[in-house]
Design a protein around this motif. Structure first.
Motif, PDB file in Angstrom:
ATOM      1  N   PHE A 253      -3.947  10.116 -20.555  1.00  0.00           N
ATOM      2  CA  PHE A 253      -4.711  10.135 -21.974  1.00  0.00           C
ATOM      3  C   PHE A 253      -4.076   9.541 -22.982  1.00  0.00           C
ATOM      4  N   ALA A 254      -2.576   9.885 -23.030  1.00  0.00           N
ATOM      5  CA  ALA A 254      -1.546   9.230 -24.150  1.00  0.00           C
ATOM      6  C   ALA A 254      -1.460   7.880 -24.209  1.00  0.00           C
ATOM      7  N   GLY A 255      -1.926   7.229 -22.978  1.00  0.00           N
ATOM      8  CA  GLY A 255      -1.962   5.622 -23.051  1.00  0.00           C
ATOM      9  C   GLY A 255      -0.911   5.235 -22.240  1.00  0.00           C
ATOM     10  N   LEU A 256      -0.046   5.867 -21.517  1.00  0.00           N
ATOM     11  CA  LEU A 256       1.008   5.601 -20.605  1.00  0.00           C
ATOM     12  C   LEU A 256       0.274   5.076 -19.279  1.00  0.00           C
ATOM     13  N   CYS A 257       1.267   4.096 -18.727  1.00  0.00           N
ATOM     14  CA  CYS A 257       0.802   3.664 -17.598  1.00  0.00           C
ATOM     15  C   CYS A 257       1.843   3.091 -16.626  1.00  0.00           C
ATOM     16  N   GLY A 258       1.755   2.823 -15.481  1.00  0.00           N
ATOM     17  CA  GLY A 258       2.763   2.222 -14.987  1.00  0.00           C
ATOM     18  C   GLY A 258       3.999   2.742 -14.945  1.00  0.00           C
ATOM     19  N   ASP A 259       5.033   1.798 -14.895  1.00  0.00           N
ATOM     20  CA  ASP A 259       6.479   2.302 -14.970  1.00  0.00           C
ATOM     21  C   ASP A 259       6.888   3.392 -15.959  1.00  0.00           C
ATOM     22  N   GLU A 260       6.068   3.059 -17.154  1.00  0.00           N
ATOM     23  CA  GLU A 260       6.498   4.031 -18.228  1.00  0.00           C
ATOM     24  C   GLU A 260       5.925   5.291 -18.037  1.00  0.00           C
ATOM     25  N   LEU A 261       4.760   5.586 -17.355  1.00  0.00           N
ATOM     26  CA  LEU A 261       4.165   6.810 -16.990  1.00  0.00           C
ATOM     27  C   LEU A 261       5.087   7.527 -15.958  1.00  0.00           C
ATOM     28  N   LEU A 262       5.489   6.674 -14.876  1.00  0.00           N
ATOM     29  CA  LEU A 262       6.122   7.302 -13.856  1.00  0.00           C
ATOM     30  C   LEU A 262       7.627   7.755 -14.146  1.00  0.00           C
ATOM     31  N   SER A 263       8.182   6.847 -15.066  1.00  0.00           N
ATOM     32  CA  SER A 263       9.517   7.219 -15.543  1.00  0.00           C
ATOM     33  C   SER A 263       9.538   8.828 -16.255  1.00  0.00           C
ATOM     34  N   THR A 264       8.454   8.909 -17.134  1.00  0.00           N
ATOM     35  CA  THR A 264       8.248  10.262 -17.918  1.00  0.00           C
ATOM     36  C   THR A 264       7.957  11.236 -16.755  1.00  0.00           C
ATOM     37  N   LEU A 265       7.207  11.069 -15.963  1.00  0.00           N
ATOM     38  CA  LEU A 265       6.747  12.059 -15.073  1.00  0.00           C
ATOM     39  C   LEU A 265       8.169  12.325 -14.060  1.00  0.00           C
ATOM     40  N   GLN A 266       8.879  11.354 -13.899  1.00  0.00           N
ATOM     41  CA  GLN A 266      10.043  11.816 -13.178  1.00  0.00           C
ATOM     42  C   GLN A 266      11.069  12.820 -14.058  1.00  0.00           C
ATOM     43  N   ARG A 267      11.219  12.361 -15.525  1.00  0.00           N
ATOM     44  CA  ARG A 267      11.743  13.487 -16.437  1.00  0.00           C
ATOM     45  C   ARG A 267      11.218  15.028 -16.149  1.00  0.00           C
ATOM     46  N   VAL A 268       9.926  14.830 -15.887  1.00  0.00           N
ATOM     47  CA  VAL A 268       9.311  16.258 -15.988  1.00  0.00           C
ATOM     48  C   VAL A 268       9.429  16.981 -14.715  1.00  0.00           C
ATOM     49  N   LEU A 269       9.719  16.127 -13.576  1.00  0.00           N
ATOM     50  CA  LEU A 269      10.236  16.724 -12.380  1.00  0.00           C
ATOM     51  C   LEU A 269      11.558  17.149 -12.333  1.00  0.00           C
ATOM     52  N   GLU A 270      12.540  16.167 -12.919  1.00  0.00           N
ATOM     53  CA  GLU A 270      13.796  16.880 -12.995  1.00  0.00           C
ATOM     54  C   GLU A 270      13.877  18.078 -13.844  1.00  0.00           C
ATOM     55  N   HIS A 271      13.242  18.185 -14.730  1.00  0.00           N
ATOM     56  CA  HIS A 271      13.385  19.532 -15.651  1.00  0.00           C
ATOM     57  C   HIS A 271      12.859  20.598 -15.169  1.00  0.00           C
ATOM     58  N   GLU A 272      11.628  20.637 -14.171  1.00  0.00           N
ATOM     59  CA  GLU A 272      10.904  21.747 -13.456  1.00  0.00           C
ATOM     60  C   GLU A 272      11.312  21.890 -12.219  1.00  0.00           C
ATOM     61  N   ARG A 273      11.976  21.005 -11.365  1.00  0.00           N
ATOM     62  CA  ARG A 273      12.321  21.439  -9.972  1.00  0.00           C
ATOM     63  C   ARG A 273      13.543  22.409  -9.952  1.00  0.00           C
ATOM     64  N   GLU A 274      13.482  23.260  -8.918  1.00  0.00           N
ATOM     65  CA  GLU A 274      14.575  24.276  -8.602  1.00  0.00           C
ATOM     66  C   GLU A 274      15.634  23.785  -8.189  1.00  0.00           C
ATOM     67  N   SER A 275      15.708  22.558  -7.743  1.00  0.00           N
ATOM     68  CA  SER A 275      17.144  22.030  -7.036  1.00  0.00           C
ATOM     69  C   SER A 275      16.941  20.391  -7.071  1.00  0.00           C
ATOM     70  N   ASP A 276      17.985  19.809  -7.044  1.00  0.00           N
ATOM     71  CA  ASP A 276      18.203  18.376  -7.341  1.00  0.00           C
ATOM     72  C   ASP A 276      17.636  17.612  -5.991  1.00  0.00           C
ATOM     73  N   GLU A 277      17.685  18.615  -4.974  1.00  0.00           N
ATOM     74  CA  GLU A 277      17.004  17.997  -3.838  1.00  0.00           C
ATOM     75  C   GLU A 277      15.477  17.682  -3.640  1.00  0.00           C
ATOM     76  N   ILE A 278      14.822  18.442  -4.532  1.00  0.00           N
ATOM     77  CA  ILE A 278      13.471  18.267  -4.607  1.00  0.00           C
ATOM     78  C   ILE A 278      13.040  17.039  -5.247  1.00  0.00           C
ATOM     79  N   PHE A 279      12.251  16.151  -4.625  1.00  0.00           N
ATOM     80  CA  PHE A 279      11.370  14.885  -4.875  1.00  0.00           C
ATOM     81  C   PHE A 279      10.130  15.008  -4.730  1.00  0.00           C
ATOM     82  N   ALA A 280       9.398  14.050  -5.340  1.00  0.00           N
ATOM     83  CA  ALA A 280       7.852  13.902  -5.254  1.00  0.00           C
ATOM     84  C   ALA A 280       7.670  12.417  -4.811  1.00  0.00           C
ATOM     85  N   THR A 281       6.624  12.213  -4.108  1.00  0.00           N
ATOM     86  CA  THR A 281       5.965  10.763  -3.920  1.00  0.00           C
ATOM     87  C   THR A 281       4.906  10.866  -4.732  1.00  0.00           C
ATOM     88  N   VAL A 282       4.442   9.575  -5.416  1.00  0.00           N
ATOM     89  CA  VAL A 282       3.323   9.184  -5.932  1.00  0.00           C
ATOM     90  C   VAL A 282       2.823   7.807  -5.785  1.00  0.00           C
TER      91      VAL A 282
END
Length: 420
Positions: A253-282
């Motif tokens: 809704f903020a207007g992000l799409c594609g690579d920009e959105l996924l790059s930001t989503l990765q930063r969210v994951l890195e901050h919220e995950r309990e371990s560096d071994e946690i990843f997510a497919t999207v």
């Protein structure tokens, strides 16, 4: 008034023996009774009873509530409270104040109320207040007392079990409401696309797993859809999946799409995950307002399946995908433009749909090729939307030979040329 209870061997109708824990029973273990009675001459006349099964009922006496508090230890199984005890000064107008005081002191112990037969109404009220049973002083003997103690201990145990079951059921209902509230509500107002989704967590008796999905329509008429999978399928992964889904919706809704959105989503994951071994497919898809074109981004996720009008279903291109989120700090996810056509069905899914067995335990995985063949067969039968998803999940489970161990999420978006 004295309550003489001679030492005698007596029969008991209740099971013999208890453990040392208040309100529980076991095999051939002594019981301990605490008698709270303020008349020194009115205490039970013997230190213990012995029933026909050889189980002793040891008797401990307290002359007032203060002494009862000191003697009320974990090895006491039952408390006999004389309702004629003087009430505390703060509750002199309440004839059941001594009983209420004991109930507060001994929430885990069985409690019996002792009253005169003339106070039958008060004795009945004592049971309504919380005592397991009542006894009349004039009728009390060894046999009756032993039976009443056992009954009270068993009833307290049963009450405690029922309370735990009720609490567990309420917690389960609350968790179910919470998890159900965390599942997405598609926002497609104004769109001519039809939406359906099915979700099956791998965890037993759970509503939410590590898979997540969402679909929204932005003010410019573009429909955005996303599906993802956090590695693992426990409660921590489920919580992270919810965070990523909510973040994706906000970023979209903020207007992000594609690579920009996924790059930001990765930063969210890195901050919220309990371990560096946690990843997510999207996998993300943004469908143009005219419904004929879409942008596709894959982050280590299986490619969607598309069924165009009059043609067999096939996978969308997947050669240009990027890695899963959380694996490479400076990864990129190219957005590929795909032609959808005037009428189509788009199926997005997590790997739980394709990693089950194809013919029971020990057989090869179903895989994407097996899934495409299955979906084409179901489309040929005229299945669409929710019916198609139900059939797909049911058949995958059947092919696997039992319940799937991984989470499964699958969603379908359809465009009817006649409606478009």
């Amino acid at each position: 008034m004295s309550v003489p209870v001679p030492r005698q061997r007596i029969d008991s109708a209740a099971p013999s023996g208890t453990t040392g824990t208040p309100g529980t029973t076991g095999a051939a273990t002594d019981l301990t009774l605490l008698v709270v009675e303020d008349d020194p001459a009115g205490a039970l006349a013997v230190p213990e009873l012995l029933d026909a099964a050889g189980t002793r009922v040891r008797i401990r006496t307290a002359r007032n509530l203060t002494e009862a508090e000191r003697l009320l230890t974990d090895d006491v199984h039952c408390v006999l409270v004389d309702l004629a005890l003087p009430a505390p000064r703060t509750a002199e107008d309440d004839p059941l104040a001594p009983l209420r005081h004991i109930l507060r002191l001994a929430p885990r112990h069985a409690v019996l109320a002792l009253a005169a037969s003339a106070d039958a109404e008060l004795a009945a009220e004592a049971v309504r207040v919380g005592a397991q049973d009542h006894l009349f002083r004039e009728e009390l003997d060894g046999r009756l007392l032993s039976r009443a103690i056992r009954y009270a201990v068993e009833r307290k145990r049963a009450d405690a079990v029922q309370v735990k079951l009720t609490e567990s059921r309420l917690r389960a209902q609350e968790n179910a409401r919470l998890e159900r509230g965390l599942l997405p509500t598609p926002l497609l107002d104004g769109s001519d696309l039809r939406f359906a989704a099915r979700y099956r967590p791998g965890r037993s008796r759970a509503l939410l797993g590590g898979d997540f999905y969402d679909t929204v329509r932005t003010p410019d008429g573009t429909v955005h859809a996303m599906i993802g999978d956090v590695c693992g399928h426990g409660p921590d992964e489920a919580a992270l999946g919810v965070e990523l889904r909510i973040a994706w919706r906000a970023l979209t809704f903020a207007g992000l799409c594609g690579d920009e959105l996924l790059s930001t989503l990765q930063r969210v994951l890195e901050h919220e995950r309990e371990s560096d071994e946690i990843f997510a497919t999207v996998c993300t898809v943004d469908i143009a307002p005219d419904g004929r074109r879409a942008g596709l981004c894959l982050a280590g996720h299986p490619s969607p399946l598309i069924a165009r009008h009059g043609r067999a279903a096939q996978l969308l291109p997947y050669e240009d995908g990027g890695p899963a989120l959380g694996l490479l700090p400076r990864a990129r996810w190219p957005r590929r433009q795909v032609e959808l056509g005037p009428a189509w069905s788009l199926l997005m899914y997590t790997d739980g749909l394709i990693e089950g067995r194809s013919a029971g335990p020990g057989s090869p995985r179903l895989g994407q090729d097996g899934m495409v063949e299955m979906i084409n067969r179901q489309l040929a039968q005229g299945l669409r939307g929710e019916e198609l998803l139900d059939a797909a999940v049911t058949e995958v489970r059947s092919l696997n030979g039992g319940e799937l161990t991984d989470d499964v999420a699958v969603l379908a978006l359809e465009r009817d040329r006649a409606r478009g």
